[in-house]
Design a protein around this motif. Sequence first.
Motif, mmCIF file in Angstrom:
data_model
loop_
_atom_site.group_PDB
_atom_site.id
_atom_site.type_symbol
_atom_site.label_atom_id
_atom_site.label_comp_id
_atom_site.label_asym_id
_atom_site.label_seq_id
_atom_site.Cartn_x
_atom_site.Cartn_y
_atom_site.Cartn_z
ATOM 1 N N THR A 22 52.947 40.644 40.146
ATOM 2 C CA THR A 22 51.843 41.327 40.819
ATOM 3 C C THR A 22 51.589 40.613 42.132
ATOM 4 O OG1 THR A 22 50.855 42.042 38.751
ATOM 5 C CG2 THR A 22 49.404 41.955 40.654
ATOM 6 N N GLY A 51 44.149 36.355 43.765
ATOM 7 C CA GLY A 51 43.683 37.382 42.845
ATOM 8 C C GLY A 51 42.406 38.057 43.284
ATOM 9 N N ILE A 52 42.316 39.337 42.935
ATOM 10 C CA ILE A 52 41.113 40.118 43.223
ATOM 11 C C ILE A 52 40.783 40.930 41.992
ATOM 12 C CG2 ILE A 52 42.527 41.918 44.295
ATOM 13 C CD1 ILE A 52 40.041 42.606 46.025
ATOM 14 N N SER A 53 39.483 41.054 41.715
ATOM 15 C CA SER A 53 39.060 41.916 40.625
ATOM 16 C C SER A 53 37.764 42.605 41.029
ATOM 17 C CB SER A 53 38.875 41.127 39.327
ATOM 18 O OG SER A 53 37.946 40.093 39.506
ATOM 19 N N ARG A 54 37.678 43.876 40.657
ATOM 20 C CA ARG A 54 36.430 44.598 40.890
ATOM 21 C C ARG A 54 35.549 44.346 39.675
ATOM 22 N NH1 ARG A 54 35.105 50.944 42.320
ATOM 23 N NH2 ARG A 54 32.857 50.635 42.185
ATOM 24 N N VAL A 55 34.390 43.744 39.907
ATOM 25 C CA VAL A 55 33.516 43.357 38.822
ATOM 26 C C VAL A 55 32.298 44.286 38.698
ATOM 27 C CG1 VAL A 55 34.237 40.959 38.846
ATOM 28 C CG2 VAL A 55 32.315 41.659 40.266
ATOM 29 N N TRP A 88 33.827 43.142 44.710
ATOM 30 C CA TRP A 88 35.177 42.636 44.498
ATOM 31 C C TRP A 88 35.132 41.127 44.645
ATOM 32 C CZ3 TRP A 88 33.825 46.958 47.085
ATOM 33 C CH2 TRP A 88 34.398 48.168 46.680
ATOM 34 N N ASP A 89 35.609 40.417 43.633
ATOM 35 C CA ASP A 89 35.668 38.955 43.664
ATOM 36 C C ASP A 89 37.102 38.527 43.954
ATOM 37 O OD1 ASP A 89 32.980 38.748 43.132
ATOM 38 O OD2 ASP A 89 33.249 38.300 41.005
ATOM 39 N N THR A 126 46.602 45.767 45.736
ATOM 40 C CA THR A 126 47.344 45.065 44.694
ATOM 41 C C THR A 126 48.514 45.946 44.297
ATOM 42 O OG1 THR A 126 46.103 46.022 42.850
ATOM 43 C CG2 THR A 126 45.252 43.979 43.784
ATOM 44 N N SER A 180 33.227 37.039 47.670
ATOM 45 C CA SER A 180 32.885 38.350 47.128
ATOM 46 C C SER A 180 32.604 39.292 48.281
ATOM 47 C CB SER A 180 31.652 38.271 46.228
ATOM 48 O OG SER A 180 31.905 37.466 45.106
#
Length: 147
Positions: free
Chosen positions: A58, A142-146, A109-110, A35, A95
């Motif tokens: 972004t 989008g990616i987010s580490r959950v 990561w989602d 990212t 994921s």
Amino acid sequence: MATGNRKDPYRNFRFRIAIDGIQIAAFSDATIPDTSTEAVEYREGTDATHARKLSGLTKFGNVTLKRGLTDSMELYNWRKAVMQKGANQNRKSLSIILVDEEGNEKAQWDIVEAWPIKYDVSALSAKGNEVSIETIELAHEGISRVK
């Protein structure tokens, strides 16, 4: 020197992939996308010496998944649906889940609104003895580490 607080890094070879909640564990490689946020320079008229940096758009890199080619048509059919009907009706969430030596989920990561932009199968050769690899590249929003 106490070793009880030591945290060793996780190894990269144990992971699972879940696409829309369905566990698909047969992937041999997965890239977790990068990212980046663009820096936009802005200069006020009263400041003659330097520009300020503001955050811009972004951007997210693509996800690449690789696995040995089997008789499963899941990935190809997903790509085919995008080619025929477009991405809007064929977006999925996925994921990437990193697992430790004991099988516990340690990082996740989602990725949202993913859809295949490229599908590739490794070259065939009558002289070779390697496993044929199926590769799919996914664009996403989008990616987010959950975890």
